[in-house]
Enzyme design. Structure first.
Site, PDB file in Angstrom:
ATOM      1  N   THR A 119       0.840  -1.200   0.000  1.00  0.00           N
ATOM      2  CA  THR A 119       0.000   0.000   0.000  1.00  0.00           C
ATOM      3  C   THR A 119       0.872   1.246   0.000  1.00  0.00           C
ATOM      4  O   THR A 119       0.639   2.186  -0.768  1.00  0.00           O
ATOM      5  CB  THR A 119      -0.944  -0.006   1.222  1.00  0.00           C
ATOM      6  OG1 THR A 119      -1.957  -0.998   1.015  1.00  0.00           O
ATOM      7  CG2 THR A 119      -1.623   1.352   1.421  1.00  0.00           C
ATOM      8  N   ASN A 178      -5.682  -9.596  -8.338  1.00  0.00           N
ATOM      9  CA  ASN A 178      -5.766 -10.359  -7.099  1.00  0.00           C
ATOM     10  C   ASN A 178      -6.973 -11.283  -7.034  1.00  0.00           C
ATOM     11  O   ASN A 178      -6.965 -12.286  -6.331  1.00  0.00           O
ATOM     12  CB  ASN A 178      -5.772  -9.402  -5.899  1.00  0.00           C
ATOM     13  CG  ASN A 178      -6.706  -8.216  -6.088  1.00  0.00           C
ATOM     14  OD1 ASN A 178      -6.893  -7.715  -7.202  1.00  0.00           O
ATOM     15  ND2 ASN A 178      -7.302  -7.766  -5.006  1.00  0.00           N
ATOM     16  N   GLY A 182       5.600  -8.132   0.645  1.00  0.00           N
ATOM     17  CA  GLY A 182       6.227  -9.272   1.305  1.00  0.00           C
ATOM     18  C   GLY A 182       5.250 -10.393   1.620  1.00  0.00           C
ATOM     19  O   GLY A 182       5.513 -11.563   1.318  1.00  0.00           O
ATOM     20  N   THR A 234      13.648   4.260  10.725  1.00  0.00           N
ATOM     21  CA  THR A 234      14.606   3.186  10.979  1.00  0.00           C
ATOM     22  C   THR A 234      14.222   1.955  10.165  1.00  0.00           C
ATOM     23  O   THR A 234      13.072   1.529  10.179  1.00  0.00           O
ATOM     24  CB  THR A 234      14.633   2.844  12.485  1.00  0.00           C
ATOM     25  OG1 THR A 234      15.080   3.995  13.201  1.00  0.00           O
ATOM     26  CG2 THR A 234      15.570   1.683  12.773  1.00  0.00           C
ATOM     27  N   CYS A 255      -9.282  -7.253   0.789  1.00  0.00           N
ATOM     28  CA  CYS A 255      -9.127  -5.821   1.049  1.00  0.00           C
ATOM     29  C   CYS A 255     -10.314  -4.976   0.617  1.00  0.00           C
ATOM     30  O   CYS A 255     -10.337  -3.786   0.848  1.00  0.00           O
ATOM     31  CB  CYS A 255      -7.873  -5.304   0.369  1.00  0.00           C
ATOM     32  SG  CYS A 255      -6.378  -5.943   1.134  1.00  0.00           S
TER      33      CYS A 255
END
Lengths: 385, 385
Positions: free
Chosen positions: A73, A151, A200, A238, A325
């Protein structure tokens, strides 16, 4: 209680054991911040660099063309918002009617801010016609964003041809390849795209990590987030080292498995389809018969409400109506509606998406549950009568 | 080779074993997408709901006031960009000179887009004077963003008083509490803030997860990312379930440990300080002597280049010059410069930040290495001469 057979790999995949093993040291002893100058930081920096190389190799890119993000996203938003803002003299965007909300919603947000938007329709197989996409492009088109594979149906789009048309107009080309990695080969040069999104958790890496490919020759993106300059200033914060390491290992596994995984997936997927097709009269396939991800099977059960069927078999089969989704419960699948399917066919559609850890026995078990569900047998009997 | 003693907990913390244990099922068998309607999805949804409650309880908030993000940088950007855009008639922002780049950079980005910005200076202890902050506020101030505790000195800011001043002007108040959780008590009602940022990897949860508190009474934020509507539309993208679970457990541990952890941290921190102070003539403390995080020790070594000292003791001590996130190597620490410290004092400053897993023996070992470093002993001898 045994869990139902998981046939919803397009919603999310489990983390591969090899991937979990790779990330584990970075969840434990190697916990440093890559920006730290001491040895803890060095270990983390080296791990991020290796993962960047692995992700780049999966798609034939250079490591410096990979930007890690918090998921697909964010990668889609960065590509779309970032490219639109990078070309302020071009105020037109092109996308398709079957994109994921993380593509459609940022495009709608830009539209509300004054951009022009053209939504290209799809054909009955869910393919974006090349000619229609090309016709939608204008001299002031900044970006064309068309997903690599859908999808819900698995239909694969003609990205290479659409990218060529976009470039002929001086526009940039983005593709959301969240569903493609590990299922089909990915090559950013062959596709000819400027930006490509990876997720991922769709290919056995964890949730909360994604990547955006940005061609070295593409203009710099205007960032969405501002901060301490990580990811060459494109995405500060980070670095999520364990998840980045995981994404790298998952990319390596996907690449190494390109000769075997897709065949395994297609075998299971087709096995499921053949059982359902042979036992349920009137069952029909949604999406393209051949230009399709090897793991995705979208079928409409005749005269059946798919939500009811899923509830009936909930303890044996975990699949989905449309995508995880979308708020598809009320209007039905966005993708199938865009394909122009009849209302009954949309209402009876289920998406099965198989994955690496399934075997034929599990497919048999799930198919048996579906075929023998009361609502299915009643309809089958009435059709056969 | 043994690793150096880690005295850089403000850069990042290891994941607590209890936290890793809590997230492990969600890295393994409970891998579902919270948006899926089947049992895999349900397990994930329930886990996210529990974590939201745990995070809320750490700061005295309601669960629906917690929005999970990909980290503190994203949470800060969401609060700042989102609040500024939510109040379009107010075009002024107030912040301090010692904020983290993930606060300063989005504010500078808004400034480039036409917002007025006032940067409040700090005093010699690194505190934002309440009167100066109040004077900076205007009738058209949209947002005041002042960090709860500084990452370099640990100095804690008078947030409650500044928030009251902001509210008196009709402005919203944000505080970046990335460094506070688990070190001092957090109470959003007592602080009186509208928005508060948490960073997982600063309090024993993983990297790549953060949270933004948004008071129920505050106006809705304009999102940065657009997509499938997760997190009540404030932050779309498949929820990072294992990391969210981890954040929840870390929040619970932080809350349960408020009676013990801070005391442990302060004991170790003060032990280190007393050794250094007694052995190194001219060593001086940077930051507020009392209004300070219990784990942070920023000290200037006289006539020493801190980077050189760190390199000398690199195999015994892992600490930092300034923060991990700043490019401090050239100009020296932003925070210490903003405090008006002399150039030599800035150049000789090291940040030590202790954590839950350190003991006195490790502090002794690290202190011995620092005190006996050749550059330190030479200076000490010359001062004592």
């Amino acid at each position: 209680m045994n869990k139902p057979v998981y046939l919803d790999y397009n919603a999310t995949t489990p983390i591969a054991p090899e991937v979990l093993a790779a990330m584990r040291p970075f969840l434990e002893e190697d916990f440093g911040n890559p920006s730290s100058s001491h040895v803890y930081g060095l270990r983390a920096r080296e791990a991020v660099a290796l993962a960047r190389l692995q992700v780049a190799e999966l798609m034939g890119a250079h490591p410096e063309e990979i930007c890690f993000t918090g998921g697909a996203t964010e990668a889609n938003n960065l590509a779309i918002q970032g490219a639109a803002r990078a070309l302020p003299s071009r105020r037109h965007l092109v996308t398709s009617a079957i994109e994921h909300p993380s593509v459609l919603a940022p495009i709608r947000a830009l539209e509300a801010q004054g951009w022009d938007v053209t939504i290209v329709s799809v054909d009955a197989y869910g393919r974006v016609p090349i000619a229609a996409a090309a016709r939608a492009m204008r001299e002031d088109t900044a970006l064309v964003s068309i997903m690599h594979a859908n999808n819900e149906t698995g239909t694969v789009q003609p990205i290479c041809e659409i990218a060529a048309a976009a470039h002929a107009r001086g526009a940039l080309m983005h593709t959301d390849a969240a569903q493609s990695a590990g299922k089909v080969a990915l090559d950013v040069r062959a596709l000819g795209v400027d930006f490509l999104t990876l997720a991922g958790h769709k290919f056995y890496a964890p949730k909360g990590i994604g990547a955006l490919y940005r061609a070295a020759a593409a203009p710099p993106l205007v960032p969405i987030l501002f901060g301490a300059g990580q990811e060459a200033g494109m995405r500060p914060g980070t670095e999520n080292v364990p998840a980045i390491v995981a994404l790298g290992r998952a990319a390596q596994l996907a690449q190494q498995g390109l000769g075997t995984f897709p065949v395994h997936l297609a075998t299971l997927r087709d096995h499921l389809y053949h059982i359902l097709k042979s036992q349920i009269p009137g069952l029909c396939l949604n999406g393209h018969p051949t230009e399709r991800l090897p793991n995705t099977l979208n079928v409409s059960f005749p005269r059946i409400d798919a939500t009811t069927l899923l509830a009936t078999v909930a303890s044996e089969v975990a699949a989905s109506v449309g995508s995880a989704c979308h708020g598809d419960a009320l209007e039905g699948s966005t993708t199938l509606n865009a394909m122009g399917l009849a209302r009954e066919r949309v209402a009876g559609a289920l998406r099965f998406s198989v994955g690496r850890y399934l075997d034929k026995a599990q497919i048999d078990y799930a198919a048996r549950a579906l075929v023998s569900a009361p609502c299915v047998t009643v309809v089958a009997a009435s059709i056969n009568r």
